[in-house]
Design a protein around this motif. Structure first.
Motif, PDB file in Angstrom:
ATOM      1  N   LEU A 176       0.800  -1.231   0.000  1.00 13.23           N
ATOM      2  CA  LEU A 176       0.000   0.000   0.000  1.00 13.23           C
ATOM      3  C   LEU A 176       0.834   1.283   0.000  1.00 13.23           C
ATOM      4  O   LEU A 176       0.439   2.277  -0.589  1.00 13.23           O
ATOM      5  N   GLU A 177       1.982   1.230   0.653  1.00 11.52           N
ATOM      6  CA  GLU A 177       2.818   2.429   0.707  1.00 11.52           C
ATOM      7  C   GLU A 177       3.283   2.791  -0.714  1.00 11.52           C
ATOM      8  O   GLU A 177       3.302   3.962  -1.096  1.00 11.52           O
ATOM      9  N   ARG A 178       3.612   1.751  -1.471  1.00 14.11           N
ATOM     10  CA  ARG A 178       4.061   1.938  -2.852  1.00 14.11           C
ATOM     11  C   ARG A 178       2.901   2.430  -3.727  1.00 14.11           C
ATOM     12  O   ARG A 178       3.083   3.260  -4.618  1.00 14.11           O
ATOM     13  N   LEU A 179       1.726   1.908  -3.388  1.00 10.23           N
ATOM     14  CA  LEU A 179       0.536   2.301  -4.131  1.00 10.23           C
ATOM     15  C   LEU A 179       0.260   3.813  -3.974  1.00 10.23           C
ATOM     16  O   LEU A 179      -0.050   4.510  -4.924  1.00 10.23           O
ATOM     17  N   TYR A 180       0.449   4.300  -2.736  1.00  9.88           N
ATOM     18  CA  TYR A 180       0.276   5.749  -2.513  1.00  9.88           C
ATOM     19  C   TYR A 180       1.348   6.535  -3.278  1.00  9.88           C
ATOM     20  O   TYR A 180       1.065   7.598  -3.833  1.00  9.88           O
ATOM     21  N   SER A 181       2.571   6.010  -3.272  1.00  8.04           N
ATOM     22  CA  SER A 181       3.650   6.703  -3.997  1.00  8.04           C
ATOM     23  C   SER A 181       3.284   6.805  -5.479  1.00  8.04           C
ATOM     24  O   SER A 181       3.547   7.830  -6.120  1.00  8.04           O
ATOM     25  N   TYR A 182       2.673   5.760  -6.010  1.00 10.99           N
ATOM     26  CA  TYR A 182       2.244   5.773  -7.422  1.00 10.99           C
ATOM     27  C   TYR A 182       1.180   6.858  -7.618  1.00 10.99           C
ATOM     28  O   TYR A 182       1.271   7.679  -8.524  1.00 10.99           O
ATOM     29  N   LEU A 183       0.185   6.858  -6.722  1.00  4.95           N
ATOM     30  CA  LEU A 183      -0.910   7.833  -6.864  1.00  4.95           C
ATOM     31  C   LEU A 183      -0.417   9.270  -6.720  1.00  4.95           C
ATOM     32  O   LEU A 183      -0.961  10.183  -7.327  1.00  4.95           O
ATOM     33  N   GLU A 184       0.605   9.462  -5.892  1.00  4.42           N
ATOM     34  CA  GLU A 184       1.109  10.834  -5.661  1.00  4.42           C
ATOM     35  C   GLU A 184       2.262  11.172  -6.603  1.00  4.42           C
ATOM     36  O   GLU A 184       2.994  12.135  -6.367  1.00  4.42           O
ATOM     37  N   ARG A 185       2.437  10.356  -7.633  1.00  9.76           N
ATOM     38  CA  ARG A 185       3.447  10.587  -8.692  1.00  9.76           C
ATOM     39  C   ARG A 185       4.851  10.754  -8.131  1.00  9.76           C
ATOM     40  O   ARG A 185       5.586  11.661  -8.502  1.00  9.76           O
ATOM     41  N   GLU A 186       5.199   9.876  -7.191  1.00 16.15           N
ATOM     42  CA  GLU A 186       6.538   9.951  -6.607  1.00 16.15           C
ATOM     43  C   GLU A 186       7.466   8.886  -7.189  1.00 16.15           C
ATOM     44  O   GLU A 186       8.620   8.789  -6.797  1.00 16.15           O
ATOM     45  N   LEU A 187       6.946   8.076  -8.095  1.00 13.44           N
ATOM     46  CA  LEU A 187       7.757   6.988  -8.660  1.00 13.44           C
ATOM     47  C   LEU A 187       8.320   7.404 -10.026  1.00 13.44           C
ATOM     48  O   LEU A 187       7.800   8.315 -10.678  1.00 13.44           O
ATOM     49  N   SER A 188       9.349   6.682 -10.442  1.00 14.23           N
ATOM     50  CA  SER A 188       9.924   6.953 -11.765  1.00 14.23           C
ATOM     51  C   SER A 188       8.963   6.415 -12.835  1.00 14.23           C
ATOM     52  O   SER A 188       8.047   5.628 -12.525  1.00 14.23           O
ATOM     53  N   ALA A 189       9.207   6.818 -14.087  1.00 16.57           N
ATOM     54  CA  ALA A 189       8.332   6.392 -15.183  1.00 16.57           C
ATOM     55  C   ALA A 189       8.343   4.861 -15.298  1.00 16.57           C
ATOM     56  O   ALA A 189       7.285   4.240 -15.495  1.00 16.57           O
ATOM     57  N   ALA A 190       9.515   4.255 -15.123  1.00 19.39           N
ATOM     58  CA  ALA A 190       9.621   2.789 -15.264  1.00 19.39           C
ATOM     59  C   ALA A 190       8.838   2.093 -14.145  1.00 19.39           C
ATOM     60  O   ALA A 190       8.103   1.131 -14.403  1.00 19.39           O
ATOM     61  N   GLU A 191       8.978   2.621 -12.917  1.00 21.65           N
ATOM     62  CA  GLU A 191       8.252   2.022 -11.773  1.00 21.65           C
ATOM     63  C   GLU A 191       6.745   2.155 -11.976  1.00 21.65           C
ATOM     64  O   GLU A 191       5.987   1.226 -11.696  1.00 21.65           O
ATOM     65  N   SER A 192       6.316   3.307 -12.469  1.00 21.27           N
ATOM     66  CA  SER A 192       4.880   3.532 -12.693  1.00 21.27           C
ATOM     67  C   SER A 192       4.368   2.565 -13.746  1.00 21.27           C
ATOM     68  O   SER A 192       3.257   2.023 -13.620  1.00 21.27           O
ATOM     69  N   ARG A 193       5.173   2.335 -14.803  1.00 19.90           N
ATOM     70  CA  ARG A 193       4.756   1.395 -15.870  1.00 19.90           C
ATOM     71  C   ARG A 193       4.576  -0.010 -15.304  1.00 19.90           C
ATOM     72  O   ARG A 193       3.610  -0.700 -15.616  1.00 19.90           O
ATOM     73  N   ASP A 194       5.494  -0.422 -14.399  1.00 26.04           N
ATOM     74  CA  ASP A 194       5.401  -1.751 -13.767  1.00 26.04           C
ATOM     75  C   ASP A 194       4.084  -1.877 -13.028  1.00 26.04           C
ATOM     76  O   ASP A 194       3.389  -2.888 -13.114  1.00 26.04           O
ATOM     77  N   ILE A 195       3.768  -0.813 -12.276  1.00 21.75           N
ATOM     78  CA  ILE A 195       2.536  -0.845 -11.484  1.00 21.75           C
ATOM     79  C   ILE A 195       1.318  -0.889 -12.396  1.00 21.75           C
ATOM     80  O   ILE A 195       0.386  -1.668 -12.165  1.00 21.75           O
ATOM     81  N   GLU A 196       1.349  -0.092 -13.453  1.00 17.13           N
ATOM     82  CA  GLU A 196       0.193  -0.069 -14.357  1.00 17.13           C
ATOM     83  C   GLU A 196      -0.024  -1.432 -15.024  1.00 17.13           C
ATOM     84  O   GLU A 196      -1.168  -1.871 -15.189  1.00 17.13           O
ATOM     85  N   SER A 197       1.058  -2.124 -15.346  1.00 11.45           N
ATOM     86  CA  SER A 197       0.872  -3.436 -15.971  1.00 11.45           C
ATOM     87  C   SER A 197       0.309  -4.428 -14.946  1.00 11.45           C
ATOM     88  O   SER A 197      -0.494  -5.291 -15.293  1.00 11.45           O
ATOM     89  N   HIS A 198       0.694  -4.266 -13.664  1.00 10.73           N
ATOM     90  CA  HIS A 198       0.103  -5.137 -12.641  1.00 10.73           C
ATOM     91  C   HIS A 198      -1.382  -4.799 -12.456  1.00 10.73           C
ATOM     92  O   HIS A 198      -2.214  -5.710 -12.365  1.00 10.73           O
ATOM     93  N   LEU A 199      -1.686  -3.518 -12.447  1.00 11.89           N
ATOM     94  CA  LEU A 199      -3.087  -3.109 -12.251  1.00 11.89           C
ATOM     95  C   LEU A 199      -3.985  -3.651 -13.363  1.00 11.89           C
ATOM     96  O   LEU A 199      -5.128  -4.044 -13.117  1.00 11.89           O
ATOM     97  N   ALA A 200      -3.455  -3.687 -14.589  1.00  7.55           N
ATOM     98  CA  ALA A 200      -4.254  -4.170 -15.714  1.00  7.55           C
ATOM     99  C   ALA A 200      -4.668  -5.631 -15.506  1.00  7.55           C
ATOM    100  O   ALA A 200      -5.722  -6.058 -15.977  1.00  7.55           O
ATOM    101  N   ALA A 201      -3.838  -6.359 -14.734  1.00  8.29           N
ATOM    102  CA  ALA A 201      -4.117  -7.784 -14.557  1.00  8.29           C
ATOM    103  C   ALA A 201      -4.728  -8.133 -13.206  1.00  8.29           C
ATOM    104  O   ALA A 201      -5.157  -9.260 -12.996  1.00  8.29           O
ATOM    105  N   CYS A 202      -4.766  -7.179 -12.263  1.00  2.70           N
ATOM    106  CA  CYS A 202      -5.200  -7.508 -10.895  1.00  2.70           C
ATOM    107  C   CYS A 202      -6.394  -6.640 -10.467  1.00  2.70           C
ATOM    108  O   CYS A 202      -6.217  -5.466 -10.101  1.00  2.70           O
TER     109      CYS A 202
END
Lengths: 167, 198
Positions: free
Chosen positions: B6-32
């Motif tokens: 969840l902590e990482r999820l908030y970092s994603y929502l608050e745009r604190e992650l790098s573009a590559a990290e955000s892409r990783d999360i988005e690909s996981h979200l598409a499947a989960c």
């Protein structure tokens, strides 16, 4: 002018910390008077807002000490266990956050922020209402960056749980 | 990929992650769907927080602060008035007391004042004498302390001439360390006591 520039962020912070409008106004005036009285001790290598919020935070702590607030003190270090919430993953339980109208959700959040413990509320307000950076907050409170981030995370998850509690 | 913390999820929502990290999360979200739902409800909560109404500042707030800053400290005025009131009350009280004594004992009021003045004067004389005695004693005490310090410095000189410079340096460092450790322990004890008080 200092007062005009910082009155809104200061009142947003103090208003959330002391909860009463008139008290927040008086309190903010006192903070500005303290700031003017100690302008000589301000060092320009730090951001002015950091210095101002440090003075305001100390004033809030003094105020709560005088009022003998029963919740754990704003400047007290939470226990080790409290400070390290285990890594959490999303759970299966259905959330009711999405069931609220947006306006209703805002009202509920407004009330739920007041229920956060002072030490978490202060950092949460700075981050999400005043827009302070994690580094600034760590500087103001003299805490490690990781602790600040962890507490803000705790605050958000606690807020979510409060929103999901039945009214 | 396992579910997002969840902590990482908030970092994603608050745009604190790098573009590559955000892409990783988005690909996981598409499947989960579970993580997607978690992101959506927290996104909604954060949006609501960011749009909370600001504290309404009264239009004359800054003017009122500036007038308090510019105003001369009212405290001095108040304290002067208070002193004046205390002095007047004391004087009136004294006059009332003398009048009462004169009434009860049947003595002349002016004679009472004269006796009071004489008593006061002798008290002042005795106080001055006591002060002078105390001054004499303080001078004597300082003389003794000075003599003792002189003796101490002299014996330190003799001591220093007997031992080698290396041992003298070690001795000075050890003393400094002891003083620092003492100071640290004292401060720690004091801060612990203060925390307990709170």
């Amino acid at each position: 002018m200092i007062v005009q520039r910082y009155q809104q962020p200061l009142l947003n912070y103090i208003g959330r910390m002391v909860r009463e409008r008139e008290l927040a106004l008086d309190f903010s005036q006192e903070v500005f008077l303290k700031v003017y009285a100690s302008l000589g001790s301000y060092r320009p290598q730090y951001k002015f807002s950091t210095w101002l919020f440090k003075i305001a935070s100390n004033a809030v702590i003094d105020f709560w000490r005088k009022k003998k607030v029963s919740t754990f003190s704003i400047d007290q270090q939470p226990d080790e266990a409290e400070d390290h919430v285990p890594v959490q993953v999303p759970d299966e339980s259905p959330s009711i956050i999405r069931q609220f109208e947006f306006r209703e959700l805002r009202e509920k959040i407004d009330a739920a922020i007041d229920q956060l413990p002072p030490a978490l509320r202060e950092l949460f307000v700075w981050r999400h209402i005043n827009g302070l950076s994690y580094e600034e907050m760590a500087e103001i409170k003299g805490l490690p960056l990781g602790t600040v981030k962890n507490r803000i995370f705790q605050a958000k998850e606690m807020l979510k749980r409060l929103l999901e509690e039945p009214a | 990929m396992s579910c997002l913390n969840l902590e990482r999820l908030y970092s994603y929502l608050e745009r604190e992650l790098s573009a590559a990290e955000s892409r990783d999360i988005e690909s996981h979200l598409a499947a989960c769907p579970k993580c997607r739902a978690a992101v959506e409800e927290r996104r909604r909560m954060l949006e609501a927080i960011e749009t909370l109404p600001a504290f309404e500042v009264p239009p004359d707030f800054s003017r009122s602060v500036m007038s308090r800053i510019a105003a001369p400290p009212a405290k001095a005025k108040v304290s002067f008035v208070r002193w004046l009131a205390v002095a007047a009350a004391g004087f009136l009280g004294l006059v009332t007391l003398f009048s009462l004594i004169a009434l009860v004992t049947g003595q002349n009021l002016s004679l009472l004042f004269i006796r009071f003045n004489q008593g006061l004067w002798s008290a002042v004389q005795e106080a001055a004498l006591a002060l002078a005695k105390f001054g004499k004693f303080a001078v004597l005490f300082l003389k003794v302390v000075r003599q003792l310090l002189g003796e101490l410095l002299e014996s330190l000189g003799v001591f220093a001439s007997l031992i080698s410079p290396e041992i003298q340096v070690i001795f000075i460092f050890a003393s400094l360390l002891l003083i620092l450790a003492g100071g640290f322990l004292w401060r720690r004890k004091f801060s612990v006591e203060k925390r307990h008080e709170n």
